[in-house]
Scaffold this active site. Structure first.
Site, PDB file in Angstrom:
ATOM      1  N   ASP A 235      35.450  42.121  43.153  1.00 47.64           N
ATOM      2  CA  ASP A 235      34.651  41.217  43.623  1.00 47.64           C
ATOM      3  C   ASP A 235      33.874  41.557  44.918  1.00 47.64           C
ATOM      4  OD1 ASP A 235      36.572  38.346  43.404  1.00 47.64           O
ATOM      5  OD2 ASP A 235      37.840  39.337  45.226  1.00 47.64           O
TER       6      ASP A 235
ATOM      7  N   HIS B   6      45.879  47.557  40.327  1.00 45.51           N
ATOM      8  CA  HIS B   6      45.604  45.781  39.602  1.00 45.51           C
ATOM      9  C   HIS B   6      45.264  46.593  38.178  1.00 45.51           C
ATOM     10  CE1 HIS B   6      44.472  41.808  38.820  1.00 45.51           C
ATOM     11  NE2 HIS B   6      44.385  42.129  37.612  1.00 45.51           N
TER      12      HIS B   6
END
Length: 797
Positions: A488, A639
């Protein structure tokens, strides 16, 4: 330093020191009634949404982090001394106060011993109910009778909308109406307007919750926070607990609370029990019914046993026994449980997520499904279908799907520049995962609507996702980054290009071609094969930087993730996805991953990028917003660790893969909990990298894509047991000093027990495989050869 230990047999984490570095939490309930509880009984409860249905108050970033919560105050009526059944909020000296917290499968048990009184409080939400149970047992361990008073404390939200409750005070401070009906507290908001059950997102409607005491006489109550705490009181020293007597206050406006007092006399050695029930509904209706139903200890025992059995069943898709006890603890309970909780709540409810992400993030949820597909495939596919209906007719996807308000076929179409380039690409991991798990190829023919208009088969949805990125390409022919491309903090926009998504597109085309070949769709397979060849050519010619792969191109042609730069010269994701996608092989793959080891690997895991950004413009690289070594600015983003592990296993590097895996495995840091700080039984979003002053400290536990990808990497690529189109593939990649391990896998209604033998000390390779005594070629266990119970022996070599 250890603050607790794993009890694998009980499937619990046992916290033996209550002064943990941060509040260590657990989840109770379901997606109808959810609750977060910490080792000191902090946290909050909510109905359907932590942002729009939170009826107990939570103050985020508070000190302590978890207060107010679910407090039981205990007071000695002879001495006036008082304490809490969990160490906080009163916080007695730990040399006098003993505490233990057992976090389990959607239940938590907190025991304490202080001043000759032992307490045990069990918290859980019965299956299928919109209420929670606190079962309290008090035992006099001394030699003289004791006169005690017990007080509950719940602080209510003035409005179920967390924004209104905590921010819009000129409104929310004047809408609470507290009442007591037959000894049951009724917490009402906007009680003079009717409920609107068909419109959950309408915050302006009448709503109620109840608080009931069962099994002990009611001596008093308070429902006004100021009356209970005092104008200048604290949770550690409430005025009513100090004085020993409730005032029977009824709040009208301002702030409501739930205090029920009971007085008990305990003979030496005697145990008394009472129950607190809190839930959604009116005191005189749902509250009364709950009090009657849960008045017997036998009922509570039965409901707790039913809850445990339910969750144990959800955890038993795979069990394993390996040479690493920490890995075993994660596999036995906390790895799959973390995945199931993340699947349930996405990024919407925790002690960190304060309601700003209400609903199911598209890319998050589609990936989260990977961690639960082996355990609950028939349930997971319903969520997958929901997310497919969040895909737009353009092939992009809605950033968030609100499961409680989603309207397939009628959602507003966002502008393309507001979309993210990676959203639809994750379908190529998850749709095949479901089909491989179940053998349900017919799923590809199911017709589902798009979010805005039109409909398509699942196969059609997949093709449209590919077309979206083919139609949004830049000067080099690579996919445009749009508003984000997994990261992001990378805004490549409508013309800048993303190598990360280019590798995802490559993976998608290869997967689509494979699927079409399996179902006999020759024309579609040929189309995908042609596009795949074009994609590979582009990646070969414009994505390689010399020693590693680029991260992307700006709309002005600037290379990101290049040796030409002084900041962010190398990024992890494009190296791992180059291998994972099947594009990079041989020397090129080995060089990319060697660069990862050289420039990004640390003792705490692999950094997202390096060096961090300090002077780079934030037009594209918004990671510069963060401190170096934190979040997307060069932190160890958990992640991504699973992808590094998968890439190393694909290259046959078992020791390196497990080194990376263990570096961020929570249980591996149990003895150094003061370093990692967050819960040592669940994954976090990131760990501070070496350039951060907080190096090694992890943040944002529980809800992240880390849980699913860690589980996939550990079980499917390290242990190597993964579902395939026509059976189970067995392809372990382990440290050579592992002499073997055992896995039990539930697969398509069959139990498969697999014994791995590594007598030759190799890292990868299957020399021989037998199924129920029959030698099979290769490393595939065909589904059509499975019986009810199966024994597989694998010899590595």
């Amino acid at each position: 330093m250890e603050y607790g230990h794993f009890d694998d047999a009980a499937r619990e984490y046992v916290i033996t020191r209550p002064d943990t570095p941060r509040s260590w939490s657990n989840y109770l309930g379901s997606t109808d009634y959810g609750a977060i509880i910490t080792n000191n009984a902090g946290g909050y409860s909510f109905y359907k949404s932590a942002a729009q249905g939170r009826f107990t108050r939570a103050r985020f970033n508070f000190v302590p982090l978890d207060q107010p919560g679910r407090t039981i105050y205990l007071r000695d009526e002879d001495t006036g001394d008082f304490w809490s059944a969990a160490w906080q909020p009163v916080g007695k000296p730990l040399e006098q106060y003993k505490s233990e917290c057992r976090h389990g499968t959607a239940y938590t048990i907190i025991t304490s011993e202080y001043s000759g009184i032992k307490s045990e409080t069990t918290y859980f939400v019965p299956l299928g109910r919109t209420m929670e149970v606190w079962r309290v047992k008090l035992t006099n361990t001394g030699k003289t009778p004791r006169r005690l008073s017990a007080f509950t404390y719940v602080e209510y939200a003035s409005n179920w909308s967390s924004f209104n409750d905590l921010t819009n005070l000129q409104y929310s401070q004047f809408i609470v109406t507290m009442a007591v009906e037959d000894g049951i507290i009724d917490h009402g908001t906007n009680v003079h307007i009717p409920p609107d059950p068909g419109n959950f997102e309408n915050s302006d409607q009448g709503r109620h919750s109840f608080l009931a005491l069962v099994g002990a006489p009611l001596a008093g109550f308070d429902t006004d926070r100021t009356a209970f705490l005092g104008t200048y009181g604290t949770y550690a020293k409430p005025r009513v607990v100090e004085t020993g007597r409730c005032t029977n206050s009824l709040a009208a406006g301002d702030n409501g609370c739930g205090v029920l007092q009971t007085d008990l006399t305990l003979a030496p050695g005697e145990t008394r029990e009472f129950v607190v029930l809190m839930g959604v509904g009116r005191a005189d209706v749902e509250g009364k019914a709950a009090a009657k139903e849960f008045e017997s200890p036998q009922k509570i025992d039965a409901e707790l046993a039913r809850l445990k059995a339910y969750w144990y069943g959800r955890l038993e898709g795979l069990t394993a026994e390996t040479p690493d006890p920490a890995f075993n603890s994660m596999l036995a309970m906390w790895g799959p449980f973390n995945c199931l909780i993340t699947y349930a709540w996405s990024r919407a409810a925790s002690l960190i997520y304060a309601g700003e992400r209400d609903g199911l993030g598209y890319r998050d949820t589609v990936q989260d499904l990977l961690g639960v597909m082996h355990a609950i495939p028939q349930e997971a596919v319903k969520r997958l279908e929901l997310m497919l209906t969040g895909q737009l007719s353009t092939g992009g996807a809605m950033p968030v799907v609100k499961q409680f308000a989603h309207r397939p076929g009628a959602e507003k179409l966002p502008k393309d520049e507001d979309l993210r380039s990676d959203d639809g690409m994750w379908l190529f991991n998850t749709v095949p995962a479901y089909i491989k798990e179940t053998g349900d190829f017919d799923f590809l023919n199911k017709v589902l609507p798009y979010a805005d208009k039109g409909e398509a088969t699942v196969l059609g949805h997949l093709r449209r996702a590919i077309e979206f990125n083919l139609e949004h390409s830049g000067a080099h022919g690579l996919p445009c980054g749009l508003s984000a491309d997994w990261n992001d903090c990378i805004r490549l926009g409508e013309k800048g290009e993303t190598v990360m998504v280019a590798f995802q597109l490559r993976f998608a085309l290869a997967t689509y071609a494979e699927i079409c070949g399996l179902i006999g769709a020759a024309a579609e397979k040929a189309w995908a094969g042609s596009k795949l060849a074009e994609c590979d050519h582009l990646l070969e010619t414009v994505a390689w930087d010399g020693e590693w792969y680029l991260r992307g191109y700006g709309d002005d042609g600037i290379k990101y993730g290049s040796a030409e730069q002084t900041e962010g010269r190398i990024f992890l994701n494009t190296q791992t996805w180059a291998v994972f996608s099947g594009h990079a092989a041989g020397t090129r793959a080995a060089q990319a991953m060697a660069s990862v080891e050289k420039h990004l690997a640390t003792e705490h895991g692999v950094m997202l990028c390096a060096p961090p950004f300090v002077e780079t413009s934030m037009k594209v690289m918004r990671a510069v917003l963060f401190n170096p070594g934190m979040k997307e600015n060069g932190a160890i983003f958990t992640h991504t660790q699973g992808w590094a592990v998968i890439a190393e296993t694909m290259l046959g590097h078992g020791a390196k893969a497990y080194q990376y895996y263990r570096a961020t495995m929570p249980a591996a840091w149990n003895a150094l909990a003061e370093v990692r700080e967050v819960e040592p039984y669940v994954y976090s979003q990131f760990t501070n990298a070496p350039m951060s002053p907080r190096a090694g400290a992890s943040r944002v536990p529980w809800l992240s894509g880390s849980a699913a990808w860690a589980y996939v990497a550990g079980t499917q690529y390290v242990l190597g047991v993964r579902a395939d189109w026509h059976g189970l593939v067995v392809d372990p990649c382990i440290p050579k000093d592992w002499k073997g391990f055992a896995v039990t896998r539930r697969f398509r209604g069959h139990s498969v027990k697999i014994e791995m033998r590594n007598l030759h000390g190799v890292e990868k390779g299957v020399k021989r495989l037998t199924l129920n005594g029959e030698a099979l070629p290769g490393n595939l266990i065909p589904a059509d050869k499975l019986t009810d119970d199966n024994t597989v022996v694998v010899e590595m070599g």
